[in-house]
Write a protein that holds these residues in place. Structure first.
Motif, PDB file in Angstrom:
ATOM      1  N   THR A   1       4.658  12.595  -1.024  1.00  0.00           N
ATOM      2  CA  THR A   1       5.159  11.331  -1.581  1.00  0.00           C
ATOM      3  C   THR A   1       4.234  10.183  -1.218  1.00  0.00           C
ATOM      4  OG1 THR A   1       6.489  10.767   0.365  1.00  0.00           O
ATOM      5  CG2 THR A   1       7.533  12.148  -1.332  1.00  0.00           C
ATOM      6  N   LEU A   2       4.365   9.111  -1.997  1.00  0.00           N
ATOM      7  CA  LEU A   2       3.594   7.905  -1.708  1.00  0.00           C
ATOM      8  C   LEU A   2       4.012   7.320  -0.368  1.00  0.00           C
ATOM      9  CD1 LEU A   2       1.580   5.722  -2.570  1.00  0.00           C
ATOM     10  CD2 LEU A   2       3.435   4.634  -3.865  1.00  0.00           C
TER      11      LEU A   2
ATOM     12  N   SER B   1       0.270   2.466  -6.920  1.00  0.00           N
ATOM     13  CA  SER B   1       1.547   2.644  -7.608  1.00  0.00           C
ATOM     14  C   SER B   1       2.001   4.100  -7.521  1.00  0.00           C
ATOM     15  CB  SER B   1       1.421   2.238  -9.074  1.00  0.00           C
ATOM     16  OG  SER B   1       0.612   3.166  -9.780  1.00  0.00           O
ATOM     17  N   GLU B   2       3.292   4.290  -7.701  1.00  0.00           N
ATOM     18  CA  GLU B   2       3.843   5.653  -7.726  1.00  0.00           C
ATOM     19  C   GLU B   2       3.224   6.454  -8.867  1.00  0.00           C
ATOM     20  OE1 GLU B   2       6.225   8.285  -5.729  1.00  0.00           O
ATOM     21  OE2 GLU B   2       6.567   6.139  -5.405  1.00  0.00           O
TER      22      GLU B   2
ATOM     23  N   ASN C   1       1.122   9.977  -8.393  1.00  0.00           N
ATOM     24  CA  ASN C   1       1.511  11.230  -9.039  1.00  0.00           C
ATOM     25  C   ASN C   1       0.421  11.731  -9.997  1.00  0.00           C
ATOM     26  OD1 ASN C   1       4.002  11.340  -7.728  1.00  0.00           O
ATOM     27  ND2 ASN C   1       4.996  10.074  -9.299  1.00  0.00           N
TER      28      ASN C   1
END
Length: 496
Positions: free
Chosen positions: A407-408, A426-427, A431
């Motif tokens: 995860t971030l 950013s997420e 991803n």
């Protein structure tokens, strides 16, 4: 009656040297010898060294020998080789006055080396044909798998996502160079030593280039010493086959891994699978083991050629005449078996596409792109980015986290520990950086893993295949034209 031990040949010399070499010569040299003899007759007559009557008698005798067939050339003790067996038949048929003149301005030396070069030509062209077919098969296979994601390996460990097409394009590049090496070997080989006689040439006013043209040679070996002393036409074959063997063996090693249950990447067709005599579940991909073994055999034969040419006198010697036949012709025949079998395996190969896609992200193969993203989007120096991402992977391995669970938030926590700040990422970018499909699609540079980039490589390789196919067709056409010219020259002499 006691045997005269001074008489030639000694029984063991006859058994272990003369008999097997005679059989080799019948297999490889019979047709080339008839062609070389006819070309020599034509050349002798055009140079006015023999009469029309002598030429006609020789050609009639050669036709009689060909009609009888090679199996009628029985070897008797005391007849050293196929050359003398044919010469004896010639003299018997054409008479001593005419039959013995075929050897004017010629020696067994230049003839023998010419026969080897003539016998090598169809085997070299056959090997190139089979290699071309394998490349075409691989090209079609690669085009079917432009979108097939898979892990790429370095040091036998998952490294980065790639595609099956990208991998195959890499293998095809080497095989393309292998054909170039075989072509170079062919061009080195297709030079005529005829006219060198024993060593120094001859005082008869012969036309060396006429003999060469009638037999389809591209040119003469200008030095008569080189004509009977050279061995690089043999070692060039060995070198080309050695590199081909190494290239194929590395591909074979990967395929054997892909075919394991642990990898599960490919399925070998049932027609190449053997079962266990005791274990019902076994599906043994034995064709790959046979290919590996035969590649080893080809490499051994090729290395034998080099070793046999090594440290011998520069001149006529048995090491590179009869003694080298099993290595020389055996290596090329083995090469053809390997290439034909390989093409059949690839043509029937099943790829477990969905399974490979799942494995494309195994081993954290996409994190190179995450580090690159931190450089591009967050302005980090690459070494800092590398350190942060490396720490993220170490944390995941220690806590047994799968790549898709990263995860971030984990990345920012580690960045704070490592470089004292969180990241402005950013997420979506996080991803995207870890997506194996996005990873591959971003590799758009020439030769890169992106399907569009790989497709361009395959197009270029297709063009190279077309050019190689044209060269092979031209080489065969050149030999056909020479054969036709020789046939017409012989017919014209017979009509006189």
């Amino acid at each position: 009656m006691a045997r005269d031990d001074s008489a030639f040949p000694h029984p063991l010399y006859d058994k272990y040297v003369l008999q097997p070499f005679f059989e080799d010569a019948k297999t490889y040299y019979y047709a080339p010898m008839l062609a070389a003899n006819r070309a020599h007759v034509v050349m002798l007559r055009r140079c006015e060294i023999i009469t029309d009557e002598n030429a006609s008698a020789l050609l009639a005798a050669l036709e009689e020998i060909e009609t009888l067939g090679v199996d009628e050339l029985l070897r008797n003790s005391g007849v050293e080789d196929l050359f003398f067996a044919i010469e004896n038949k010639l003299i018997e048929s054409a008479g001593a006055a005419y039959g013995g003149n075929l050897q004017l301005a010629r020696s067994r030396n230049d003839l023998g080396y010419a026969l080897t070069r003539l016998a090598l030509r169809p085997l070299l062209l056959g090997a190139m044909d089979d290699l071309l077919h394998l490349r075409i098969t691989l090209l079609h296979f690669a085009r079917e798998h432009l979108q097939t994601l898979m892990p790429g390996y370095t040091h036998t460990q998952p490294a980065q996502p790639t595609t099956m097409a990208h991998y195959i394009a890499g293998a095809l590049a080497g095989l393309g160079r292998d054909l170039s090496r075989l072509r170079f070997a062919y061009e080195t080989n297709n030079q005529s030593p005829l006219g060198a006689a024993a060593l120094t040439g001859t005082a008869f006013p012969i036309d060396r280039r006429l003999s060469a043209r009638l037999l389809g040679f591209d040119e003469i070996q200008l030095s008569t010493y080189d004509s009977i002393g050279a061995s690089d036409n043999l070692t060039d074959v060995a070198g080309a086959l050695s590199t081909l063997g190494v290239n194929l063996s590395r591909f074979t090693r990967d395929m054997l891994f892909w075919a394991t249950q642990e990898s599960g990447s490919i399925g070998i067709h049932d027609s190449f699978i053997q079962i266990s005599s005791i274990m019902p579940q076994k599906r043994n991909p034995v064709v790959l083991e046979h290919l590996r073994a035969r590649i080893s055999r080809m490499l051994a034969l090729a290395q034998g050629i080099v070793l046999q040419c090594h440290n011998i006198p520069f001149g006529d010697t048995q090491d590179i005449e009869d003694e080298i036949c099993p290595l020389l012709f055996g290596s090329l025949q083995t090469a053809q078996e390997i290439l034909q079998l390989y093409a059949a395996v690839i043509d029937t190969l099943h790829v477990n596409v969905d399974h490979l896609r799942e494995r494309a992200n195994s081993g954290f193969t996409t994190v190179t792109e995450l580090a690159d993203t931190l450089v591009r989007d967050c302005g980090l120096p690459f070494r800092q980015a590398h350190s942060v991402v490396s720490a993220l992977v170490s944390h995941a391995v220690e806590t047994q986290l799968a790549p898709e669970t990263l995860t971030l938030e984990m990345l920012n926590r580690i960045a704070a520990e490592r470089i004292g700040k969180t990241l402005s990422l950013s997420e979506e970018a996080f991803n995207h950086a870890l997506d194996p499909q996005a990873f591959v699609d971003a590799r758009l540079l020439p030769g890169g893993a992106a399907p569009s980039a790989t497709a361009k490589v395959l197009a270029t390789q297709g063009d190279q295949i077309d050019a190689d196919r044209l060269w092979l067709a031209n080489a065969r056409e050149s030999l056909s034209q020479a054969d036709q010219e020789l046939h017409e020259a012989v017919r014209n002499l017979q009509l006189k």
